[in-house]
Every structure is written in structure tokens, then in C-alpha cells.
Scaffold this active site. Structure first.
Site, PDB file in Angstrom:
ATOM      1  N   HIS A  20       7.484   0.435 -10.574  1.00  0.00           N
ATOM      2  CA  HIS A  20       6.618   1.618 -10.549  1.00  0.00           C
ATOM      3  C   HIS A  20       5.330   1.351  -9.774  1.00  0.00           C
ATOM      4  O   HIS A  20       4.274   1.918 -10.084  1.00  0.00           O
ATOM      5  CB  HIS A  20       6.293   2.091 -11.978  1.00  0.00           C
ATOM      6  CG  HIS A  20       7.492   2.162 -12.869  1.00  0.00           C
ATOM      7  ND1 HIS A  20       8.532   3.040 -12.641  1.00  0.00           N
ATOM      8  CD2 HIS A  20       7.840   1.427 -13.966  1.00  0.00           C
ATOM      9  CE1 HIS A  20       9.460   2.864 -13.578  1.00  0.00           C
ATOM     10  NE2 HIS A  20       9.075   1.893 -14.371  1.00  0.00           N
ATOM     11  N   SER A  53      -2.033  -0.019  19.295  1.00  0.00           N
ATOM     12  CA  SER A  53      -2.803   1.215  19.385  1.00  0.00           C
ATOM     13  C   SER A  53      -3.573   1.239  20.693  1.00  0.00           C
ATOM     14  O   SER A  53      -4.042   0.197  21.176  1.00  0.00           O
ATOM     15  CB  SER A  53      -3.780   1.316  18.206  1.00  0.00           C
ATOM     16  OG  SER A  53      -4.728   2.352  18.413  1.00  0.00           O
TER      17      SER A  53
END
Length: 460
Positions: free
Chosen positions: A151, A274
Site C-alpha cells: 500500500h 531535458s
């Protein structure tokens, strides 16, 4: 200055797209026409000499492709101009026996499955290579302790090798599924105009079986022209395979984030992440895998839709399943190649894994502490004691270890030395190493089986 290269240029082409070019498709149809003629000659339906001549001339390099292309423009029919050209090339009366009794879908669908089977073997080779690489990764990292997360939160310690074992386990089942569906998928079709086989004078089952044998295919139990479940099943199997690959890519991408920093896909020198942020080392291969596997899953509804054909034939459904199959196979090939590159070049950082294990100050060892203390005072009382210390540590900022040590019952039952041992996460990885070793051995066995299947060409 080193020039960056696009990700696509760094990825090997597995050769699947070449199987689905216009020329390759045409040749596959011609191969089916040859097999049909040979099967028919074998029972005396057409002259042996005609079948031999058809076999000699059914080679695309002999065709006038401009004539074929013009025929396509005029007729709007995908196969007829090819049949006309083969008829023209054949000497004597042999051309008159081309395509005897068959309907277009008999030829095109069988040809498509012939090409798919070639792609199938390429996929097997890619899966085998990937399993081999995963086996090595599992063995190398079987003892690299990592926080097991459930979780999205720390649960109990595990090892990275155990994580890889999960990837292997799924991939092995996908390989098994692909083997199991071979007899259902790769089957020749010969039923004539509406699947009744009236044009074959009672010989259709034997002709279809022999045609399949000549092409290395099986034989459809019933040559219905709206039957697509076998091809849809193949798309579904690929979607399952690609989804597992996508899960692996997502895991690697997440663990590459600076907040985790536990692994990194190979970033070749000169790669630019980038145009504006020079520091970026992006998970390009993983992102490509995620995008492609999403596209494969999007083809599942199209493949299912193809099964809803009307009456005895529905050309729109043929177009749907053709697209779904072709695109799913091409994208699967790309995904497997990229994932192999990810696994083969993956950088693993055990030191950072250990740092992350220690982030909670020992809270990840709560289960171990509870079970050890439970031997003395019972599981529920032990759970309550550890729970109280864990929750206070999480909310107060105090050390979990000090809170446990200050609990008189815990301190009396365990002692400082034993408590320190129980807070060491590397001592509580359970069967992780064994799981990694077992799945690595399994991966190598499945890979060997796939390579044998490729070598023998025997349907599963």
C-alpha cells in the site's frame, strides 16, 4: 559536443514489422495459394502439373507490382489482382487452377496466421533472452535487502532479488500461455464462400488439413468465416504479457526517483533528459514500455469486437482483428526488446536500499519484534505493546528502539542485545533469497524450452 540520440535509435529492431509489410503479406498469400494447389493436386482435384507450375511462379519477385497495384485501384479488392497476376505468369492452362474453390478470407487469414507464427517465434526468442537476463539479475541481487512495501508504505524487509522473482514468475506463465494457445491459433482455414465447403466436393477437411501441414499450421475444426476467438485469444495473451512488462517498467521508474534512488536504468553517455533541465536522467526505456503496453491493452476491446461478426462473413471484423493482431505483435516485440535493455543494463544500489530500510528507525521490524515477544506473552499482548511503541514513535519523533527499551515488559522479556538483533532488517528477509534462486533456475528452464520450440518448430 556529444550529440544525444533518440531512445528509438538505441533499441534493436526484433524484425517483426518486416513480416507485415505489404510485400510480405502478399508473399504469404501466395504461399497459401501454392499449398492449396499442392493439396488439391494430391487428391486429383487439379492436375499435378498445374500445381507444380503455380509453385514455380508464386514468387513476388516475378510479379509486375505496378500491374498489381493498378488492379487494386480498379477493383478495390485486396487479393484478386494478385491472383490475376499469378494466372498471367503461369504457363499453359495452370493459371486457370489458381485459387480453385477458395474464397479470399481462406487465403488472407491463413496467410496472416502464417506471418503471425513467424512473429511468434521472434517473441519466443525475445522472451527467452529476457528470462535469461532476469535470472542473472535475481541471482546477483538475491541478498540485497530492500524495504518490502505494501500500500505504498514500508511493510517488512525483502530483497531486490525477490522482487525480480515475481517478475520472472509472471513472465514464465505468459510463456506457458503462448505455448498452450498455439494449436488453437495457428490453424489453416478452407471453407469456401460461406464456410460450407461446397466448392471442394466433400474433400475440404482433408484439403484444409494437408494445406496446413504444408504450411506448418494446424487445421480449423470448423472453417467459419466469423470465427475469431482463436486470434482474439492471442491478442489477450499478448496484453497480459505486456501488462506484466509494464508493471516491471513502472516499478523501475518509481525506484529510479530521487526519493527512492534504489535502481537506475542504463543511461548511455550523451543522453539528454531535458532541453531545459541538464541534470535529468530520465527512465526513457521504461516510459516507452509503459506507453506501448497501454496501447496493447487498448487493442483488447477491438479484438473482442471482431468476434461479433454478422451471419456467415463480415469483412469489417476481418479488418478489426487484422489490425489488433498486427499492432499488438509489433508493440509486444518493441516492449520485450526495451525491457531486455532495462534488465541487462539495470544499475542496483544496495547501499541506498539499506538507507531507505533504516528510514523508519526500525519500525519496519515491528512484525519480527511482535512475534518474538509473543512467544513470551502471547501474540495479542505483544501486538499491543509493539503497536503502542510504533504509533508513539511515528507521531512523537522519539526513537522506536528507545521506546521499546523503556517498556518494562519488553525490556524484561527481550533484553537490550536481543532487541538490537531484532531491529536489524537484514536478519528478517525470510525466503527472499531462496525465491530468487528458484525463480532464476525456472527462468533458465523456460528459456531453454522456448529456444527448443523455435528450433524444432513443433506446435505446442
Amino acid at each position: 559536443m556529444i550529440q544525444a540520440r533518440p531512445t528509438e535509435l538505441r533499441v534493436r529492431d526484433p524484425g517483426i514489422r518486416a513480416l507485415f509489410t505489404q510485400e510480405a503479406r502478399w508473399q504469404s498469400w501466395l504461399d497459401v495459394e501454392v499449398a492449396l494447389a499442392s493439396a488439391q493436386a494430391g487428391i486429383g482435384m487439379i492436375p499435378e502439373a498445374a500445381a507444380t507450375e503455380i509453385g514455380r511462379k508464386a514468387r513476388l519477385e516475378l510479379f509486375d507490382l505496378e500491374r498489381v497495384t493498378e488492379g487494386l485501384r480498379v477493383t478495390g479488392h485486396g487479393l484478386v489482382p494478385l491472383v490475376w497476376e499469378l494466372d498471367r505468369l503461369c504457363e499453359g492452362d495452370a493459371g486457370g487452377y489458381v485459387h480453385w474453390g477458395a474464397t479470399t478470407q481462406n487465403i488472407t487469414q491463413t496467410g496472416a496466421l502464417l506471418q503471425l507464427r513467424k512473429a511468434h517465434h521472434i517473441l519466443f526468442a525475445e522472451i527467452a533472452d529476457l528470462l535469461q537476463a532476469l535470472a542473472g539479475l535475481a541471482e546477483r541481487t538475491k541478498d540485497d535487502a530492500i524495504a518490502g512495501r505494501t500500500h505504498g508504505q514500508h511493510a517488512v524487509p525483502s530483497t531486490f532479488g525477490a522482487k525480480v522473482a515475481v517478475w520472472i514468475d509472471e513472465l514464465c506463465r505468459h510463456a506457458e500461455r503462448l505455448r498452450q494457445l498455439e494449436p488453437r491459433t495457428f490453424a489453416a482455414m478452407l471453407g469456401g464462400g460461406a464456410g460450407t465447403a461446397a466448392s471442394f466436393e466433400g474433400h475440404a477437411p482433408a484439403l484444409q488439413r494437408r494445406m496446413g501441414e504444408l504450411l506448418g499450421l494446424g487445421s480449423m475444426p470448423l472453417p467459419g468465416r466469423t470465427i475469431y476467438d482463436h486470434m482474439t485469444e492471442y491478442v489477450l495473451a499478448l496484453a497480459l504479457l505486456c501488462t506484466s512488462c509494464g508493471k516491471t517498467a513502472r516499478e523501475v521508474r518509481k525506484l529510479m526517483a530521487e526519493e527512492f534512488g534504489e535502481v537506475e536504468e542504463h543511461v548511455p553517455p550523451g543522453t539528454v533528459g531535458s532541453s531545459t533541465m541538464p541534470q535529468k536522467r530520465n527512465p526513457k526505456l521504461c516510459q516507452d514500455i509503459i506507453a506501448d503496453e497501454t496501447n496493447v491493452r487498448s487493442l483488447v476491446p477491438l479484438a473482442l469486437e471482431a468476434m461479433l461478426g454478422d451471419h456467415e462473413a463480415d469483412g469489417s471484423r476481418s479488418m478489426m482483428i487484422d489490425r489488433a493482431l498486427r499492432q499488438a505483435v509489433e508493440l509486444t516485440g518493441d516492449i520485450l526488446v526495451r525491457l531486455l535493455d532495462v534488465v541487462s543494463g539495470l544499475r542496483v544500489f544496495p547501499e541506498r536500499m539499506r538507507e531507505n530500510l533504516d528510514l523508519s528507525g526500525g519500525l519496519i521490524m515491528s512484525e519480527s519484534l511482535m512475534l518474538e515477544l509473543g512467544r513470551e506473552i502471547g501474540r495479542q499482548r505483544a501486538h499491543d505493546a509493539v503497536y503502542e511503541a510504533a504509533q508513539e514513535a511515528a507521531t512523537s519523533g522519539e526513537s522506536f528502539a528507545s521506546l521499546l527499551a523503556s517498556d518494562e515488559e519488553v525490556a524484561a522479556r527481550l533484553g537490550a542485545e536481543r532487541l538490537a538483533e531484532l531491529l536489524d532488517p537484514t536478519r528478517y528477509t525470510g525466503d527472499s533469497a531462496r525465491q530468487a534462486e528458484e525463480q532464476a533456475a525456472r527462468a533458465r528452464g523456460v528459456a531453454a524450452g522456448l529456444r527448443e520450440a523455435i528450433a524444432t518448430g513443433v506446435l505446442g
